[in-house]
Design an enzyme around this catalytic site. Structure first.
Site, PDB file in Angstrom:
ATOM      1  N   HIS A 107       0.807  -1.216   0.000  1.00 30.28           N
ATOM      2  CA  HIS A 107       0.000   0.000   0.000  1.00 30.28           C
ATOM      3  C   HIS A 107       0.851   1.283   0.000  1.00 30.28           C
ATOM      4  CE1 HIS A 107      -3.103  -2.890   1.206  1.00 30.28           C
ATOM      5  NE2 HIS A 107      -3.989  -1.988   0.833  1.00 30.28           N
ATOM      6  N   ALA A 108       2.166   1.151   0.100  1.00 32.76           N
ATOM      7  CA  ALA A 108       3.047   2.323   0.184  1.00 32.76           C
ATOM      8  C   ALA A 108       2.916   3.295  -0.987  1.00 32.76           C
ATOM      9  CB  ALA A 108       4.496   1.882   0.358  1.00 32.76           C
TER      10      ALA A 108
END
Length: 177
Positions: A107-108
């Site tokens: 999700h970065a």
């Protein structure tokens, strides 16, 4: 090789921190944990609390000039908190402005979307970010690891913990170059 690992005070997926961290050390590098607050970072195994890790520097204390690259570990809560922190977003964008490599997993890339650095770039992520990346002008691909050199720096992205071996290999190769 000095590598910054940027994360919020809680919510990082532990394995997405520890495996790249160990890969940097194994390659003779020095990782530093950078956070938006001093103290310790609370890591998670998915939704369950895991270990705590000491912060080396806050974003306010850290300088992009002191690092050869940036790693953005994932988890769900971690990048969501980072993308709402003006200094964390600016720190991330500064690596692009300096032409230094950036690596993001899971999700970065939400932080990358917020920093407005995905336009014209090809990257991967956890599949639920696909629309966010496309809406931000990036090209999303479903690959174990994506290494994009179409921009001011190299951008390394990966989808999930199962892809960590390929992600770490690509990170070390780029950060050591």
């Amino acid at each position: 090789m000095r590598v910054a690992f940027l994360m919020a005070p809680k919510g990082v997926e532990q394995i997405e921190l520890t495996e790249p961290w160990q890969a940097v050390i194994a390659a003779g590098g020095t990782p530093k944990l950078i956070s938006t607050a001093a103290g310790k970072v609370q890591a998670f195994h998915h939704l369950d609390k895991a270990d705590r890790f000491p912060v080396d520097l806050t974003v306010a204390e850290a300088s992009v000039a002191d690092f050869d690259g940036l790693v953005l570990p994932g988890g769900l809560a971690n990048p969501d908190a980072l993308r709402q922190d003006r200094k964390a977003v600016a720190f991330t964008k500064a690596f692009f402005d300096a032409g230094k490599p950036v690596a993001a997993i899971c999700h970065a890339p939400w932080t990358l979307v917020e920093a407005d650095v995905v336009r014209g770039r090809t990257l991967t992520s956890y599949p639920s970010l696909r629309t966010d990346i496309r809406n931000a002008g990036g090209t999303w691909v479903d690959e174990q690891v994506s290494v994009c050199t179409a921009g001011p720096n190299t951008l390394i992205t990966s989808r999930r913990p199962a892809d960590l071996h390929a992600f770490c290999k690509a990170c070390v190769a780029e950060f050591s170059a």
